[in-house]
Design a protein around this motif. Structure first.
Motif, PDB file in Angstrom:
ATOM      1  N   THR A  56       0.859  -1.188   0.000  1.00  0.00           N
ATOM      2  CA  THR A  56       0.000   0.000   0.000  1.00  0.00           C
ATOM      3  C   THR A  56       0.896   1.239   0.000  1.00  0.00           C
ATOM      4  O   THR A  56       2.103   1.149   0.247  1.00  0.00           O
ATOM      5  N   PHE A  57       0.306   2.392  -0.247  1.00  0.00           N
ATOM      6  CA  PHE A  57       1.074   3.635  -0.237  1.00  0.00           C
ATOM      7  C   PHE A  57       1.594   3.970   1.158  1.00  0.00           C
ATOM      8  O   PHE A  57       2.510   4.773   1.307  1.00  0.00           O
ATOM      9  N   GLU A  58       1.015   3.363   2.171  1.00  0.00           N
ATOM     10  CA  GLU A  58       1.468   3.610   3.544  1.00  0.00           C
ATOM     11  C   GLU A  58       2.411   2.523   4.052  1.00  0.00           C
ATOM     12  O   GLU A  58       2.774   2.503   5.221  1.00  0.00           O
ATOM     13  N   GLY A  59       2.784   1.597   3.176  1.00  0.00           N
ATOM     14  CA  GLY A  59       3.683   0.515   3.570  1.00  0.00           C
ATOM     15  C   GLY A  59       3.022  -0.845   3.427  1.00  0.00           C
ATOM     16  O   GLY A  59       1.834  -0.951   3.093  1.00  0.00           O
ATOM     17  N   PHE A  60       3.784  -1.907   3.685  1.00  0.00           N
ATOM     18  CA  PHE A  60       3.260  -3.259   3.531  1.00  0.00           C
ATOM     19  C   PHE A  60       2.288  -3.608   4.662  1.00  0.00           C
ATOM     20  O   PHE A  60       2.475  -3.209   5.811  1.00  0.00           O
ATOM     21  N   ILE A  61       1.247  -4.355   4.298  1.00  0.00           N
ATOM     22  CA  ILE A  61       0.391  -5.000   5.285  1.00  0.00           C
ATOM     23  C   ILE A  61       0.349  -6.484   4.937  1.00  0.00           C
ATOM     24  O   ILE A  61       0.815  -6.888   3.861  1.00  0.00           O
ATOM     25  N   TYR A  62      -0.226  -7.308   5.808  1.00  0.00           N
ATOM     26  CA  TYR A  62      -0.062  -8.756   5.674  1.00  0.00           C
ATOM     27  C   TYR A  62      -1.411  -9.485   5.809  1.00  0.00           C
ATOM     28  O   TYR A  62      -2.193  -9.196   6.707  1.00  0.00           O
ATOM     29  N   LEU A  63      -1.642 -10.401   4.886  1.00  0.00           N
ATOM     30  CA  LEU A  63      -2.854 -11.213   4.880  1.00  0.00           C
ATOM     31  C   LEU A  63      -2.507 -12.630   5.329  1.00  0.00           C
ATOM     32  O   LEU A  63      -1.698 -13.310   4.691  1.00  0.00           O
ATOM     33  N   THR A  64      -3.132 -13.061   6.430  1.00  0.00           N
ATOM     34  CA  THR A  64      -2.978 -14.432   6.921  1.00  0.00           C
ATOM     35  C   THR A  64      -4.289 -15.160   6.664  1.00  0.00           C
ATOM     36  O   THR A  64      -5.347 -14.673   7.055  1.00  0.00           O
ATOM     37  N   SER A  65      -4.224 -16.308   6.015  1.00  0.00           N
ATOM     38  CA  SER A  65      -5.438 -17.028   5.625  1.00  0.00           C
ATOM     39  C   SER A  65      -5.357 -18.493   6.028  1.00  0.00           C
ATOM     40  O   SER A  65      -4.262 -19.067   6.107  1.00  0.00           O
ATOM     41  N   ILE A  66      -6.533 -19.094   6.242  1.00  0.00           N
ATOM     42  CA  ILE A  66      -6.636 -20.539   6.444  1.00  0.00           C
ATOM     43  C   ILE A  66      -7.617 -21.095   5.423  1.00  0.00           C
ATOM     44  O   ILE A  66      -8.738 -20.581   5.273  1.00  0.00           O
ATOM     45  N   ALA A  75      -1.053  -5.098  10.205  1.00  0.00           N
ATOM     46  CA  ALA A  75      -0.007  -4.133   9.839  1.00  0.00           C
ATOM     47  C   ALA A  75       1.386  -4.655  10.149  1.00  0.00           C
ATOM     48  O   ALA A  75       2.385  -4.090   9.705  1.00  0.00           O
ATOM     49  N   THR A  76       1.472  -5.750  10.922  1.00  0.00           N
ATOM     50  CA  THR A  76       2.768  -6.339  11.269  1.00  0.00           C
ATOM     51  C   THR A  76       2.709  -7.854  11.095  1.00  0.00           C
ATOM     52  O   THR A  76       1.635  -8.425  10.854  1.00  0.00           O
ATOM     53  N   LEU A  77       3.867  -8.493  11.271  1.00  0.00           N
ATOM     54  CA  LEU A  77       3.958  -9.948  11.140  1.00  0.00           C
ATOM     55  C   LEU A  77       3.984 -10.652  12.489  1.00  0.00           C
ATOM     56  O   LEU A  77       4.461 -11.779  12.599  1.00  0.00           O
ATOM     57  N   GLU A  78       3.434 -10.041  13.507  1.00  0.00           N
ATOM     58  CA  GLU A  78       3.433 -10.645  14.843  1.00  0.00           C
ATOM     59  C   GLU A  78       2.630 -11.942  14.856  1.00  0.00           C
ATOM     60  O   GLU A  78       1.609 -12.079  14.166  1.00  0.00           O
ATOM     61  N   ALA A  79       3.067 -12.880  15.685  1.00  0.00           N
ATOM     62  CA  ALA A  79       2.422 -14.196  15.770  1.00  0.00           C
ATOM     63  C   ALA A  79       0.983 -14.097  16.260  1.00  0.00           C
ATOM     64  O   ALA A  79       0.169 -14.984  15.972  1.00  0.00           O
ATOM     65  N   LYS A  80       0.620 -13.034  16.968  1.00  0.00           N
ATOM     66  CA  LYS A  80      -0.730 -12.923  17.523  1.00  0.00           C
ATOM     67  C   LYS A  80      -1.794 -12.925  16.429  1.00  0.00           C
ATOM     68  O   LYS A  80      -2.935 -13.341  16.663  1.00  0.00           O
ATOM     69  N   TYR A  81      -1.428 -12.495  15.231  1.00  0.00           N
ATOM     70  CA  TYR A  81      -2.414 -12.480  14.150  1.00  0.00           C
ATOM     71  C   TYR A  81      -2.640 -13.890  13.596  1.00  0.00           C
ATOM     72  O   TYR A  81      -3.730 -14.213  13.139  1.00  0.00           O
ATOM     73  N   VAL A  82      -1.598 -14.716  13.615  1.00  0.00           N
ATOM     74  CA  VAL A  82      -1.769 -16.122  13.233  1.00  0.00           C
ATOM     75  C   VAL A  82      -2.657 -16.826  14.258  1.00  0.00           C
ATOM     76  O   VAL A  82      -3.545 -17.611  13.899  1.00  0.00           O
ATOM     77  N   ILE A  83      -2.453 -16.521  15.531  1.00  0.00           N
ATOM     78  CA  ILE A  83      -3.299 -17.097  16.583  1.00  0.00           C
ATOM     79  C   ILE A  83      -4.742 -16.670  16.383  1.00  0.00           C
ATOM     80  O   ILE A  83      -5.674 -17.473  16.501  1.00  0.00           O
ATOM     81  N   LYS A 134      -4.756   0.839  -6.933  1.00  0.00           N
ATOM     82  CA  LYS A 134      -3.732   1.573  -6.195  1.00  0.00           C
ATOM     83  C   LYS A 134      -4.218   1.647  -4.750  1.00  0.00           C
ATOM     84  O   LYS A 134      -5.112   2.427  -4.422  1.00  0.00           O
ATOM     85  N   ILE A 135      -3.656   0.797  -3.915  1.00  0.00           N
ATOM     86  CA  ILE A 135      -4.164   0.633  -2.549  1.00  0.00           C
ATOM     87  C   ILE A 135      -3.534   1.693  -1.649  1.00  0.00           C
ATOM     88  O   ILE A 135      -2.327   1.683  -1.413  1.00  0.00           O
ATOM     89  N   LEU A 136      -4.366   2.568  -1.143  1.00  0.00           N
ATOM     90  CA  LEU A 136      -3.870   3.714  -0.383  1.00  0.00           C
ATOM     91  C   LEU A 136      -3.433   3.333   1.025  1.00  0.00           C
ATOM     92  O   LEU A 136      -2.381   3.756   1.496  1.00  0.00           O
ATOM     93  N   ASN A 137      -4.256   2.534   1.711  1.00  0.00           N
ATOM     94  CA  ASN A 137      -3.991   2.279   3.125  1.00  0.00           C
ATOM     95  C   ASN A 137      -4.634   0.974   3.567  1.00  0.00           C
ATOM     96  O   ASN A 137      -5.244   0.254   2.756  1.00  0.00           O
ATOM     97  N   TYR A 138      -4.544   0.688   4.859  1.00  0.00           N
ATOM     98  CA  TYR A 138      -5.074  -0.545   5.440  1.00  0.00           C
ATOM     99  C   TYR A 138      -6.580  -0.668   5.209  1.00  0.00           C
ATOM    100  O   TYR A 138      -7.079  -1.733   4.825  1.00  0.00           O
ATOM    101  N   ASP A 139      -7.332   0.400   5.468  1.00  0.00           N
ATOM    102  CA  ASP A 139      -8.795   0.343   5.354  1.00  0.00           C
ATOM    103  C   ASP A 139      -9.235  -0.014   3.945  1.00  0.00           C
ATOM    104  O   ASP A 139     -10.160  -0.819   3.747  1.00  0.00           O
TER     105      ASP A 139
END
Length: 310
Positions: A150-160, A175-183, A253-258
């Motif tokens: 995105t224009f504000e930096g990388f964000i991350y999609l975790t899927s099952i 917005a981060t790669l913290e393990a809490k999002y996988v949980i 063109k993805i501007l931000n997280y939202d």
């Protein structure tokens, strides 16, 4: 060949007429082609053949299916849709018609993976061994993380994904790669699917999938891991992440997280799970495929009850 030139002559003449320019000298063109005016007029007045009428109708249906798929389906999927509507047509024929109309599916770029520590890799078991088919829902899940620019930096999609229907049963955008999002994505999947029985959870070697919190969150599951630096071991979920980018996210063109969240929600919840057909599912969508499975299961149960009572 002559008929094609007739069509081009007519088309060019109509273009000149629309532009307010002088019409093409048809007589001159016919003289150059060595075709009689009577032959040309007879061609103009003739009715289209049954084959030509059907071809025109099929092309209109192809364009309709192609547009409904957000311009993503290739010849095999479009041919599958047509056959479900009762048309008898080969994939190659659909491919030829698409080529004539300048319509084509988009190409998926190959994904490369990075993993960790080779010593740890040797201790992580690969239960699946590239066997990605499951006979029933909630027997094998797979998970992965991908980045979205995105224009504000990388964000991350975790899927099952459930490998029975290829359905995305839970996803989290972070917005981060913290393990809490996988949980979080694991807990959402368990809650939605009411998965109490032991099942296989397959992932790569990312640190988020080997940490203590993940091990605790997947207690009761059989954890399976891809071989080091070998993304084909987790091909289904890797393919989905390539797909969502190729078919959808890369168009914007993805501007931000939202904005990214709205796009991901729209693709997964209103298209991929519900509408988009999948060759693995017999050209049903994941939701339809699971519904068919439930209906077949219900029929078997009713038959067993009937046999028991009789």
């Amino acid at each position: 060949m002559t008929e094609t030139l007739f069509l081009e002559t007519d088309r060019y003449g109509e273009q000149l007429k629309e532009q307010g320019k002088r019409r093409l000298d048809v007589s001159g063109v016919l003289r150059i082609l060595g075709v009689s005016r009577s032959g040309y007029l007879a061609w103009k007045k003739r009715f289209p053949s049954r084959q030509e009428t059907r071809k025109k109708s099929i092309k209109e249906k192809i364009l309709s299916i192609y547009d409904e798929s957000h311009q993503n389906y290739g010849a095999p999927k479009i041919a599958g849709c047509l056959r479900r509507e009762g048309e008898k047509i080969a994939d190659k024929t659909v491919g030829n018609y698409m080529w004539e109309m300048g319509v084509k599916a988009q190409y998926i770029k190959h994904y490369t993976d990075t993993t960790i520590d080779p010593d740890l890799s040797s201790r992580l078991r690969n239960i699946l061994k590239e066997k990605f088919n499951s006979e029933k829902p909630d027997a094998i899940w797979c998970s992965d993380i991908t980045y979205i620019w995105t224009f504000e930096g990388f964000i991350y999609l975790t899927s099952i994904m459930d490998l029975h229907s290829r359905k995305i049963i839970s996803w989290v955008l972070s917005a981060t790669l913290e393990a809490k999002y996988v949980i979080e994505v694991v807990e959402k999947a368990r809650k939605r699917r009411k998965a109490d029985k032991p099942l296989v959870m397959h992932t790569d070697h990312g640190i988020q999938y080997i940490c203590r919190d993940y091990v605790e969150a997947t207690a009761g599951m059989r954890r399976s891991y891809s071989k080091k630096a070998y993304p084909l071991d987790n091909a289904c979920i890797e393919s989905f992440h390539a797909l969502i980018k190729r078919e959808w996210l890369n168009r914007f063109k993805i501007l931000n997280y939202d904005y990214a969240y709205r796009l991901v929600f729209q693709y997964i919840e209103t298209f991929y799970n519900t509408v988009r057909i999948h060759s693995h599912c017999g050209y049903f969508s994941p939701n339809e495929y699971e519904m068919v499975y439930e209906q077949e299961l219900e029929k078997i149960e009713k038959t067993n009850i009937f046999l028991f009572l009789t």
